[in-house]
Design a protein around this motif. Structure first.
Motif, short mmCIF file in Angstrom:
data_model
loop_
_atom_site.label_atom_id
_atom_site.label_comp_id
_atom_site.label_asym_id
_atom_site.label_seq_id
_atom_site.Cartn_x
_atom_site.Cartn_y
_atom_site.Cartn_z
N ASN A 215 3.77 -2.85 -10.99
CA ASN A 215 2.54 -3.11 -11.61
C ASN A 215 1.22 -3.01 -10.35
OD1 ASN A 215 0.37 -4.18 -12.87
ND2 ASN A 215 0.95 -6.44 -12.30
N ILE A 216 1.03 -1.52 -10.16
CA ILE A 216 0.01 -1.21 -9.07
C ILE A 216 -1.39 -1.53 -9.41
CG2 ILE A 216 -0.67 0.63 -7.68
CD1 ILE A 216 2.00 1.75 -7.58
N VAL A 217 -2.01 -2.26 -8.86
CA VAL A 217 -3.54 -2.83 -9.22
C VAL A 217 -4.41 -2.05 -8.03
CG1 VAL A 217 -2.48 -4.89 -10.40
CG2 VAL A 217 -3.30 -4.78 -7.77
N CYS A 218 -4.04 -1.51 -7.19
CA CYS A 218 -4.93 -1.31 -5.97
C CYS A 218 -4.09 -0.29 -5.03
CB CYS A 218 -5.50 -2.36 -5.15
SG CYS A 218 -6.78 -1.85 -3.91
N GLU A 219 -4.92 0.71 -4.54
CA GLU A 219 -4.45 1.61 -3.46
C GLU A 219 -5.48 1.47 -2.31
OE1 GLU A 219 -4.23 5.58 -5.20
OE2 GLU A 219 -2.04 5.37 -5.95
N CYS A 220 -4.62 1.34 -1.23
CA CYS A 220 -5.53 1.00 -0.06
C CYS A 220 -5.01 1.66 1.21
CB CYS A 220 -5.79 -0.76 0.35
SG CYS A 220 -6.87 -0.87 1.76
N SER A 221 -5.54 2.65 1.95
CA SER A 221 -5.11 3.27 3.11
C SER A 221 -5.50 2.63 4.18
CB SER A 221 -5.75 4.76 3.10
OG SER A 221 -6.94 4.70 3.13
N ASP A 222 -6.24 1.75 4.47
CA ASP A 222 -6.70 0.82 5.47
C ASP A 222 -5.89 -0.36 5.53
OD1 ASP A 222 -8.79 0.28 7.90
OD2 ASP A 222 -8.47 -1.61 6.74
#
Length: 295
Positions: A215-222
């Motif tokens: 259940n992926i709600v956000c991608e964040c590279s930082d």
């Protein structure tokens, strides 16, 4: 063309404007414009397309830039080695680190500095694929990257393996110890990087292998932002042990993953056919030694 003209050209490319490049080079704009014109006349090709105040490289300009970066880096290496011979071992080592970094790096650099106090460092952070590009272009001596990657043309000097952890906020309703991917499926996930790349893809693949859907709600590279989001309860995440160690002060709870997922791997790379400076070789030795100590 001479090396001075190549330095002028690289400055124009990186600044995107004659005016900004002239300021960086501490020279007047007209002489810099004249040097660029002379280079274009000598090569018989336009190196830039002018767009308002900005400048965009032509295909010929991009080809020259690739070679110019290599030539300047090689010359700098030669100058540093000559100075090292004359004055004792001094110089500059350029190291790239991926966005997840390596929690051992400060300790390794500190030990290196104690042995070679006259040396200075340039540390640049970027995603692993871009770091490979910078090493290939000789803008970096070495880079710490996340694996797997296509490493044709590179020497892999050391590989570090570490486990992944499921990480939630301080109030997450889970007993201590380990957690299955089946239970993780219930949580909103914040995943590192971008879909199709690195850890992001690993997380998706581990769920698919088990017939589950994250259940992926956000991608964040930082990573700092990601861990702060987790600490507020916005979502949970799955990250390598390095990330957990680098954020010890953040209020979170960590859980081992059940089911023996693939470990996280990072590697220290350099050019396969590039001649290593004494400094680069010494850093490789220090990095390997840190690995032996941690084992």
């Amino acid at each position: 063309m001479d090396i001075k003209q190549l330095r002028y050209f690289v400055a124009i490319v990186e600044e995107g404007q004659i005016t900004a490049a002239a300021k960086r080079l501490h020279m007047a704009q007209p002489p810099l414009s004249q040097q660029l014109k002379a280079m274009e006349q000598e090569l018989g090709a336009a190196l830039f397309e002018r767009e308002g105040r900005g400048m965009q490289l032509t295909d010929e300009g991009r080809a020259l830039y690739r070679h110019a970066v290599r030539i300047i880096a090689s010359l700098q290496e030669a100058e540093e080695e000559i100075q090292a011979i004359r004055q004792g071992w001094t110089g500059r080592l350029s190291i790239g680190v991926n966005t997840l970094s390596d929690e051992r790096l400060p300790r390794i650099l500190r030990l290196f500095q104690q042995s070679y106090p006259q040396f200075t460092f340039s540390i640049k952070q970027n995603d692993s694929s871009q770091l490979c590009h910078l090493v290939r272009e000789r803008a970096l001596d070495l880079a710490i990257v996340r694996l797997p990657l296509e490493l044709s043309g590179f020497a892999l000097h050391y590989v570090k393996s570490e486990p992944y952890y499921f990480v939630g906020g301080p109030d997450i309703a889970e007993p201590g110890g380990s957690i299955s991917f089946g239970r993780i499926e219930r949580y909103p996930l914040i995943v590192p990087s971008t879909e199709g790349l690195g850890i992001n893809q690993m997380i998706r693949d581990e769920f698919v292998k088990r017939g589950l859907s994250p259940n992926i709600v956000c991608e964040c590279s930082d990573m700092t932002t990601l861990m702060q989001l987790v600490s507020t309860g916005f979502g949970a995440t799955i990250v390598p042990e390095t990330v957990v160690k680098l954020h010890r002060g953040v209020p979170i709870r960590t859980f081992e993953l059940e089911g023996n997922p693939s470990p996280a791997l990072c590697g220290l790379i350099g050019l396969q056919n590039g001649m290593l400076s004494k400094a680069a070789q010494a850093f490789i030795d220090a990095y390997r030694e840190a690995g032996r100590v941690d084992e």
